[in-house]
Every structure is written in C-alpha cells, then in structure tokens.
Design a protein around this motif. Sequence first.
Motif, short mmCIF file in Angstrom:
data_model
loop_
_atom_site.label_atom_id
_atom_site.label_comp_id
_atom_site.label_asym_id
_atom_site.label_seq_id
_atom_site.Cartn_x
_atom_site.Cartn_y
_atom_site.Cartn_z
N ARG A 1 22.49 -59.12 32.62
CA ARG A 1 21.88 -58.53 33.80
C ARG A 1 22.27 -57.07 34.01
N ALA A 2 23.48 -56.68 33.65
CA ALA A 2 23.97 -55.32 33.93
C ALA A 2 24.77 -54.81 32.74
N PRO A 3 24.77 -53.49 32.50
CA PRO A 3 25.55 -52.93 31.38
C PRO A 3 27.01 -52.79 31.75
N HIS A 4 27.87 -52.64 30.75
CA HIS A 4 29.25 -52.26 31.02
C HIS A 4 29.36 -50.74 31.00
N THR A 5 30.37 -50.21 31.67
CA THR A 5 30.52 -48.77 31.84
C THR A 5 31.56 -48.23 30.86
N VAL A 6 31.21 -47.13 30.23
CA VAL A 6 32.14 -46.40 29.37
C VAL A 6 32.19 -44.96 29.88
N SER A 7 33.39 -44.46 30.12
CA SER A 7 33.56 -43.12 30.67
C SER A 7 34.52 -42.32 29.80
N ASP A 8 34.05 -41.19 29.31
CA ASP A 8 34.90 -40.24 28.58
C ASP A 8 35.30 -39.12 29.53
N GLN A 9 36.60 -38.83 29.58
CA GLN A 9 37.11 -37.90 30.58
C GLN A 9 38.11 -36.93 29.95
N VAL A 10 38.13 -35.72 30.48
CA VAL A 10 39.07 -34.70 30.05
C VAL A 10 39.48 -33.89 31.27
N GLN A 11 40.74 -33.49 31.34
CA GLN A 11 41.23 -32.71 32.46
C GLN A 11 42.31 -31.74 31.98
N LEU A 12 42.37 -30.58 32.64
CA LEU A 12 43.31 -29.52 32.30
C LEU A 12 43.85 -28.94 33.60
N GLY A 13 45.18 -28.84 33.69
CA GLY A 13 45.75 -28.38 34.95
C GLY A 13 47.02 -27.58 34.77
N LEU A 14 47.41 -26.95 35.86
CA LEU A 14 48.63 -26.17 35.93
C LEU A 14 49.31 -26.54 37.23
N GLU A 15 50.61 -26.84 37.18
CA GLU A 15 51.34 -27.23 38.38
C GLU A 15 52.77 -26.71 38.30
N GLY A 16 53.43 -26.62 39.45
CA GLY A 16 54.79 -26.11 39.42
C GLY A 16 55.44 -26.10 40.78
N TYR A 17 56.69 -25.67 40.78
CA TYR A 17 57.50 -25.58 41.99
C TYR A 17 57.83 -24.12 42.28
N ARG A 18 57.93 -23.82 43.56
CA ARG A 18 58.41 -22.53 44.05
C ARG A 18 59.65 -22.83 44.87
N ASP A 19 60.83 -22.55 44.31
CA ASP A 19 62.09 -22.95 44.91
C ASP A 19 62.10 -24.48 45.05
N ILE A 20 62.71 -24.99 46.11
CA ILE A 20 62.75 -26.44 46.29
C ILE A 20 61.75 -26.90 47.34
#
Length: 781
Positions: free
Chosen positions: A529-548
């Motif tokens: 009755r319904a298809p199965h889902t396939v998802s291709d994903q990519v992500q790129l990020g930058l994160e960090g701390y400034r002091d505490i």
Amino acid sequence: MRWALTVSAVVSAVVLPDSARAQMATVQGQVRDVQGAAVYGAALSLFRGGTRVALTETDRLGSFRFSDVLPGAYDLTVVAFGYGESEQALSVGLAETVTLDVRLEPSAILVEGISVDAERSRQRRRFEEVGGPTVREMDLEEVRFVPGVAEPDPVRAIEVLPGVVSTSDFSAAFHVRGGSQDQNLILLDGIPLFSPFHLGGLFSVFNADMIDRVELMSGGFGAEHGGRVSSVLEIDSDPGPGDFGVDGAISLLSSRAAVRGQLPKGVADALGHANVRYRVSARRSYFDVLLKPAFEFPYHLTDLQAVVEGWTRSGGRVTVSAYSGKDVFDLTSIDNQDFPLRVDWDWGNDAIGARWTQPRPGGGSIDVRANYSRFGTGLLFPDFGDTDFDSRIQQAQVRTDLEFRPSPRWSIQTGGSAQRLSYANSFVAGGTDFGGGSATAHLLGGFVQARWSSPLAWLVELGLRADYYAPEPGDAVFEPSPRLAVKRFLGGGEVALKFAAGRYTQYLHSLRDEELPLGLDIWVLAGTRAPHTVSDQVQLGLEGYRDIDWFWSVEAYLREFDGVAAFNPADNPNDDFDDILGGRGRSWGVDAMLRKETGDLTGWISLSFLKADRTFPDTQSPVVPSPEVDYPPIFDRRIDADLVLSYPGPWGWQGGVRWNLGTGIPYTRALGSYAYYSPRYVEGGELDWTGDDDSSALGGYGVVLAGRNSSRYPLYHRLDVSFRRTFPKSWGSLTPYLNLVNVYNRRNVLFYFFQYDQDPPVRSGISMFPVLPTVGLEVSF
C-alpha cells in the motif's frame, strides 16, 4: 586553570610522538553511591602539582575514563549534586591502566562550584567527545522555565531549539529540518512511542515530574539508530534518589502526583540487587468532574507512568518502564438537542519495556532491552449510520548492543534488533466497510560503528546499518545505510569543524492531515500500500566555546527523501491499494545558535533557515500519465527565530522568557468562485440550463485555487513569560507558577476560510492562542 588544561591536552594530542603516546596511561572506573547506584553527571578532575590537567564526567552507568595520562602522581577530585566531595591520590605508571571504584557519601550541603563544574563538564564533554550528531539537551529545570500552556511540557519545550518547527499553537507535533512529524523517533526510556500527544496534539503525554532529561538529535545520528529519518528525541525518566517523597501539582489542565522511594534492603538483596528505586506517577484532567453539577463536560485524559531502577552489586543497571494514557471525548451521552453532532472519539498509547545494562571491564557496556508499544484511535458518529473509524498500530522489539574499547583511541559498537509491527485501519458506515487496510511486518536490523579519537585534534566515526524488512503483503527489501562523521578541532580545542553524512530508512508513515489543528493519526506500514522511505543526508558545521560562558554553533544541511507518503485524492474505490501516493522530497537550510551557559542570566538565541519541498503525482489531472506537482509542505517555515532566557526576578522569583518569530507557513489560496449548473430535460428532449422559480438549475459554487501551497500566511510572532518561586517548608516545598502566553495578544492566523455566497466574497480568519494566563502549584514533600 582552563589555559593549563588546554595546553596539557594539546601537548598530549599533538606534540608527543606515537612512541610516547604508547607509554601513556589510562585512568578509568565507576562512581557509585554507598548503596551501589551509579552517580550520573559527577564531575571528575585530575590535578598535578595543584593544576587541573584533565576534566570529565560520568555517564549513565557512572563510568568515566581519562585517556593519554602522563605517568606520575595525581590527585583525583570527584564532585556531584547531593554528595560529599571525594579526593584521593593516584600514582600512574608507564602504559598502566588504573581502574577505580569511587564511592560517594550523600550530603545535604552543596559544595560551592559543583553546579558550575558539573554543567560545564557535561556540555564540554559533549563538545569534545561527540562527533557527528547535532545534539541538544534540556534538563528538567530548563523545561520548567520555558513558558508554556498550563504546565511544563518537554515536547513543547524543544520547539525553541534550532531546526525545530511547529506549525500551530494547537499542536505539539514538531518537524525537524524539513521532515514530517512521523519521521521523528520518540523514545521514552528507549521505548518507541507513536503519537505521544493529548487533546488531538495540543500537548504531549510526558509528565514533568517523571523527567530526568530530554535530548534531541536533529541530524547526523549514528548507525545505532534506525526506523526514522528525521530526528531522535530521547526522554529519560528519573526514578529518584531513593528516599520516600511525593511530588504533586495542580494546573488549569489537570492534577498530577508522583511517588518515589526504594524497596527495603531485604527485598533488594533477595532480588540480587544492591538497591532498587522507583517512581510512579498519575495524572488526570478534572473539568468533567468539577463541572458535572452544572453541565456535562465531555472530555478527560488520564496518564499512568512508572519506572523501576535496580543496581546490581557489580555495577549493572536493570530498569523497567511502563506508560499508559488515554483521551476520551464523548458527546454521545449529551442530548442531541443541546449538541446536534454526537461523536465518541478516543485515543491513547500503551508501552512497557525492560532493559539491562552492564559496564564492561576496560570500558564499554552491554545493553539488552525488550519492549512493546501500541497506539490506537477511534471515531464514532452514532447518528450517521454508526459511522466508525478505527486505527491501530503496535510494535514489539528485542535488541542487544555491545560497546567495547580495544584501545584508548578506539571504540567499537555493534548490535542487532528484531521487531514485529502490525497495523489495522477500518472505516465502516451503515454496516458497510468502505476501506481501511491491515498488514504485519518483520524488521531485522544490525549495525556496527567504529570511533577513533585523538583528544582535541580529531574525531572520526564510521558506521554501517543494515535493515531487512519483510511486510505481509508486500515484497521484502534490504537496505544498507552507511554513516560517516568527522570532527576537526581548531584553535587549541575551542573550535571544531564537523561533517556528517549518511543514509536513513523508515518503514511506516502517519497520514495525518497536518493542515488541521486537531486530527487523527492514521498509521500504515510500508508494503504493497505504501513505499518505504530512504533519506540521504549531509551536514557541515562549525561550533565552539568563548571562554566558559558562551557556546555557539552554525550548521548547514541537505536532505533528500525518497518514498514520502500522502493520501491519494483520486483513489479508485475498487482498488484496495491505491489510496496512498508515494513521492519524494528535499530540504536544505542553516541552523545557528548562541547560548550562555553560566551566571544568573542564562539562555540562548537560535535562528533557522529552511527550504523544503515535496513532489507527488497529480492524480486529479486528466493527463495520462499523471504529471508531477511540486509544492512546499505545511512545515516549510523559511525563517524561525527563538530567544529564550532564564533570569532572577525580585523577591526570590525566577523568570523565564520565550519570544518566537517565524515567517508565514504555506497554504493554498482561493482565487475566486464560479457558479455551476445542473441541467434538466424539458419537453422536446432539450436541456434547460437556466432553471426557473420552482426548480433552479444552479448546482452550487466551484472554487478556483492557486497553485498548491503557493501563498503564505502573515508573519508569526509571540511573546511568552513565566514566573516561579519555591517556598521551602519544614516538610518539603511549595512552588507556585504563572505562565502568560502571547503577552501582547498577537492575532496569529491559524487558517482562512472564504464565503462566496456573499457579494463580494468575504475572507475570514481563525486566530491561534489569544493572551492566555495560566497558573499552577507544585508541591513536594
């Protein structure tokens, strides 16, 4: 001190050659209380010559690990909420592995700095040790200070996180980075829940008194997670510290109570445990009871939840969790002269699960779990030929995970699961079955994931998940899903560049009409009755701390979805398997966050940009084959911004603020109307299109629509505030609270409707929440 800690870590990770690293030691172990229960979130510090050179935190099993420790003499300090500080001297030799069993004594005295160190340790550890997933965590206090309707709600609270979109004040359902609501895996103590909402989606089923923490993985999650393609929301229950106590609350919505304690020592010993703790809660709305003397109020809800946690003498944990909840909206007992549309609508969830987790010597653990979950809803119209709609889905699962650490730099996790799923939908009127469907399926899944780390230099995670899905009816499918995550630390470990890519699969759908503020969740399994889902994903990020004090992050993503599902508006009633359409989708965007983690004033600002679309066959087109139509889904909110603050108020009150701004969500605009006629035969066999005074040929009005979801509602914005204060008493505490939703009474549009029987036609709108004050009282003793 932070400078010394960073320099030591960088020297260990970068300056020392591999031959020197091979001679470095490991300090590991477990932190438990005197009764044998693990202490989660304890902050451990290694000092050398009075300078802190390493900092870490215990996990859910109380385990900790310091890698790449230089030989020499150290002092280990352990601090945790509710416990006395522990200090001990260590002597670490070349390439030695030192294993410790630290026991903490309970203490009512809070050591200054514990809260700062513990919170900093937890956030810092995630930054330094988590590679791919985009993880946001909220504890119970943060959930309570996010203003909401009636009472604290963990699902409502995560709406303030970047990448999370809510389409309506009347629905707690959430969408993450262009995924639909059914593509979120919601786990209660590791047990999946299908539709954990009350009042048609107005708020969630989770009782705040039972919550330990809420964690949302909005992308990049590892190979151990399967079954959903958008996000993972984990909600952990808190069995309590073991002492007997009661937490209760009364709000405008409901009353609730939670009882905590522990089994007697003799009973725990007989069960082979060092101790066994528990917490049990109940919640019920009460308007139907209070208003009954005046009139019949047709709605009530109930929740029952329990968690039992036992700790073995060897440091293992055994948990049993259960939940049962139900909503009843029954208008059938009301006189139909008072309310002409009689309806009986009920829905609810039931779930139960058991789990055993045992730490392994040398690090890692083995985790075995079994659980069962089901959801059902029914809608009955007794005055319309006993029209009855019913939808049920259930899942049973057994799963085993194993993590081991062959070396300080390598961690390997593997596991497998077996699930049985089934659903049954029916639509009956006048004794005739007009449709529905049912199916069963078996899902076998396995994964392996390897993790390599060089402290404050590199994190690399490589995983593979494989699912074998066998529906009945339908053809079996095999889906391999590779996952990759890389994190590179910069700037002495204060900044990190992260990348993640992977494939995700899903084998069920909820076909709820997301444009309706309240509605039915109609679950179906993938198959014929319904298809199965396939998802291709990519992500790129930058994160960090400034002091505490300050944490910041910016992350871009791209997602492709193949096999999304929707109702077929032109299904053939003679074909049992064409009522659902299969399509595809895409989403891309950017999420940014700036968070202040310490001090009296804490909170964050989040900003998200999203572009999502869906593509389905246009089955209402006369063209064969059907052309495709592209449109933005209802949750395509292009800009979404949140400001969340917790601050000290006057006279001991604590305040919370949430301001949300979002661009309008899409809708299909009505352009105009036209009259259409039903001709009739007259004498001579001719057709009369004009009608007369006695029998008009006018059949009604048709509406000309613009492209699907090609228009957008006006800008959405809303300010909410909350105030809480705890009054300590000799027997416990009282905490009154006030929530004020939509402070400046913004009339945000829920939907438009048009009246074409007027000249000129009139457009009207229904607004979301007006200014809405709610009060409540929490009691603890």
